[in-house]
Design a protein around this motif. Structure first.
Motif, PDB file in Angstrom:
ATOM      1  N   ASN A  52       0.845  -1.204   0.000  1.00  0.00           N
ATOM      2  CA  ASN A  52       0.000   0.000   0.000  1.00  0.00           C
ATOM      3  C   ASN A  52       0.876   1.248   0.000  1.00  0.00           C
ATOM      4  O   ASN A  52       0.670   2.206   0.763  1.00  0.00           O
ATOM      5  CB  ASN A  52      -0.959   0.029   1.186  1.00  0.00           C
ATOM      6  CG  ASN A  52      -1.939   1.202   1.052  1.00  0.00           C
ATOM      7  OD1 ASN A  52      -2.314   1.590  -0.062  1.00  0.00           O
ATOM      8  ND2 ASN A  52      -2.325   1.782   2.181  1.00  0.00           N
ATOM      9  N   HIS A  53       1.885   1.216  -0.844  1.00  0.00           N
ATOM     10  CA  HIS A  53       2.812   2.340  -0.966  1.00  0.00           C
ATOM     11  C   HIS A  53       3.216   2.391  -2.429  1.00  0.00           C
ATOM     12  O   HIS A  53       3.682   1.367  -2.968  1.00  0.00           O
ATOM     13  CB  HIS A  53       4.041   2.122  -0.068  1.00  0.00           C
ATOM     14  CG  HIS A  53       4.849   3.367   0.126  1.00  0.00           C
ATOM     15  ND1 HIS A  53       4.397   4.423   0.883  1.00  0.00           N
ATOM     16  CD2 HIS A  53       6.061   3.726  -0.349  1.00  0.00           C
ATOM     17  CE1 HIS A  53       5.317   5.379   0.865  1.00  0.00           C
ATOM     18  NE2 HIS A  53       6.321   4.988   0.138  1.00  0.00           N
ATOM     19  N   HIS A  54       2.973   3.511  -3.093  1.00  0.00           N
ATOM     20  CA  HIS A  54       3.009   3.529  -4.551  1.00  0.00           C
ATOM     21  C   HIS A  54       4.016   4.519  -5.108  1.00  0.00           C
ATOM     22  O   HIS A  54       4.010   5.684  -4.716  1.00  0.00           O
ATOM     23  CB  HIS A  54       1.612   3.834  -5.070  1.00  0.00           C
ATOM     24  CG  HIS A  54       0.590   2.860  -4.571  1.00  0.00           C
ATOM     25  ND1 HIS A  54      -0.054   3.025  -3.347  1.00  0.00           N
ATOM     26  CD2 HIS A  54       0.136   1.702  -5.080  1.00  0.00           C
ATOM     27  CE1 HIS A  54      -0.883   2.019  -3.160  1.00  0.00           C
ATOM     28  NE2 HIS A  54      -0.786   1.188  -4.179  1.00  0.00           N
ATOM     29  N   THR A  69       8.424   8.481  -2.959  1.00  0.00           N
ATOM     30  CA  THR A  69       8.346   9.404  -1.834  1.00  0.00           C
ATOM     31  C   THR A  69       7.101   9.051  -1.024  1.00  0.00           C
ATOM     32  O   THR A  69       6.180   8.402  -1.560  1.00  0.00           O
ATOM     33  CB  THR A  69       8.293  10.876  -2.311  1.00  0.00           C
ATOM     34  OG1 THR A  69       8.432  11.750  -1.186  1.00  0.00           O
ATOM     35  CG2 THR A  69       6.983  11.173  -3.024  1.00  0.00           C
ATOM     36  N   SER A  70       7.083   9.458   0.233  1.00  0.00           N
ATOM     37  CA  SER A  70       5.912   9.181   1.069  1.00  0.00           C
ATOM     38  C   SER A  70       5.070  10.439   1.138  1.00  0.00           C
ATOM     39  O   SER A  70       5.424  11.392   1.858  1.00  0.00           O
ATOM     40  CB  SER A  70       6.356   8.754   2.470  1.00  0.00           C
ATOM     41  OG  SER A  70       7.035   7.510   2.409  1.00  0.00           O
ATOM     42  N   HIS A  71       3.992  10.459   0.393  1.00  0.00           N
ATOM     43  CA  HIS A  71       3.188  11.686   0.291  1.00  0.00           C
ATOM     44  C   HIS A  71       2.653  12.096   1.662  1.00  0.00           C
ATOM     45  O   HIS A  71       2.636  13.271   2.007  1.00  0.00           O
ATOM     46  CB  HIS A  71       2.033  11.463  -0.693  1.00  0.00           C
ATOM     47  CG  HIS A  71       2.506  11.062  -2.054  1.00  0.00           C
ATOM     48  ND1 HIS A  71       3.238  11.894  -2.874  1.00  0.00           N
ATOM     49  CD2 HIS A  71       2.396   9.886  -2.734  1.00  0.00           C
ATOM     50  CE1 HIS A  71       3.531  11.256  -3.991  1.00  0.00           C
ATOM     51  NE2 HIS A  71       3.040  10.050  -3.947  1.00  0.00           N
ATOM     52  N   ASP A  72       2.262  11.105   2.461  1.00  0.00           N
ATOM     53  CA  ASP A  72       1.672  11.437   3.774  1.00  0.00           C
ATOM     54  C   ASP A  72       2.707  12.021   4.741  1.00  0.00           C
ATOM     55  O   ASP A  72       2.362  12.720   5.680  1.00  0.00           O
ATOM     56  CB  ASP A  72       0.984  10.197   4.376  1.00  0.00           C
ATOM     57  CG  ASP A  72       1.924   8.985   4.449  1.00  0.00           C
ATOM     58  OD1 ASP A  72       1.453   7.922   4.875  1.00  0.00           O
ATOM     59  OD2 ASP A  72       3.101   9.122   4.057  1.00  0.00           O
TER      60      ASP A  72
HETATM   61  C1  LIG Z   1      -5.369   5.639   1.382  1.00  0.00           C
HETATM   62  C2  LIG Z   1      -4.020   5.038   1.031  1.00  0.00           C
HETATM   63  O1  LIG Z   1      -3.640   4.096   2.024  1.00  0.00           O
HETATM   64  C3  LIG Z   1      -2.958   6.131   1.046  1.00  0.00           C
HETATM   65  O2  LIG Z   1      -3.338   7.146   0.122  1.00  0.00           O
HETATM   66  C4  LIG Z   1      -1.559   5.588   0.647  1.00  0.00           C
HETATM   67  C5  LIG Z   1      -1.543   5.002  -0.742  1.00  0.00           C
HETATM   68  N1  LIG Z   1      -0.205   4.921  -1.288  1.00  0.00           N
HETATM   69  C6  LIG Z   1       0.763   5.810  -0.933  1.00  0.00           C
HETATM   70  N2  LIG Z   1       1.935   5.865  -1.589  1.00  0.00           N
HETATM   71  C7  LIG Z   1       2.866   6.784  -1.297  1.00  0.00           C
HETATM   72  N3  LIG Z   1       4.030   6.820  -1.996  1.00  0.00           N
HETATM   73  N4  LIG Z   1       2.655   7.673  -0.321  1.00  0.00           N
HETATM   74  C8  LIG Z   1       1.533   7.707   0.417  1.00  0.00           C
HETATM   75  O3  LIG Z   1       1.385   8.551   1.329  1.00  0.00           O
HETATM   76  C9  LIG Z   1       0.516   6.721   0.139  1.00  0.00           C
HETATM   77  N5  LIG Z   1      -0.628   6.653   0.833  1.00  0.00           N
END
Ligand SMILES: C[C@H](O)[C@H](O)[C@H]1CNC2=NC(N)=NC(=O)C2=N1
Length: 104
Positions: A52-54, A69-72
């Motif tokens: 769950n990391h894209h 990168t980690s968007h969150d």
């Molecule tokens: C709702 C879902 O779990 C989030 O949006 C996940 C999805 N994949 C993600 N991928 C990346 N690279 N950063 C994130 O913050 C992230 N958040």
């Protein structure tokens, strides 16, 4: 999850060749043709979904470019390091080599 420094990222096993720049890590893989690029993308997609990391992925005829990168978190975290290592392993399993910054 807190962001990590370039030194902390480079300390992770299996991330050799990934380049840390600003708030992301990047790598380019020499696939040699589009079908091989599609196979690598599919492997990356499977890993991303499992984590769950894209990443951002650019598939061209001769290569695949990956940006993580980690968007969150607003930067690079351990999730990016773990996925980078897994992507490098998947590329290796497919016989695909990583290119250096000069594309060699
Ligand atoms: C709702 C879902 O779990 C989030 O949006 C996940 C999805 N994949 C993600 N991928 C990346 N690279 N950063 C994130 O913050 C992230 N958040």
């Amino acid at each position: 999850m807190d962001t990590i420094t370039q030194e902390q990222f480079q300390a992770f096993a299996g991330v050799e060749g990934w380049r840390f720049a600003a708030d992301a890590v990047r790598a380019q893989f020499r696939t040699g043709d589009f079908a091989t690029g599609a196979r690598l993308f599919t492997a990356i997609a499977d890993l991303a979904e499992a984590a769950n990391h894209h990443p951002d992925v650019e598939v061209t005829y001769p290569s695949v470019r990956v940006t993580l990168t980690s968007h969150d978190a607003g930067g690079v975290t351990g999730k990016d390091a773990a996925l980078a290592a897994a992507i490098s392993q998947a590329a290796g399993d497919l016989g695909i080599e990583m290119e250096d910054a000069a594309g060699r």
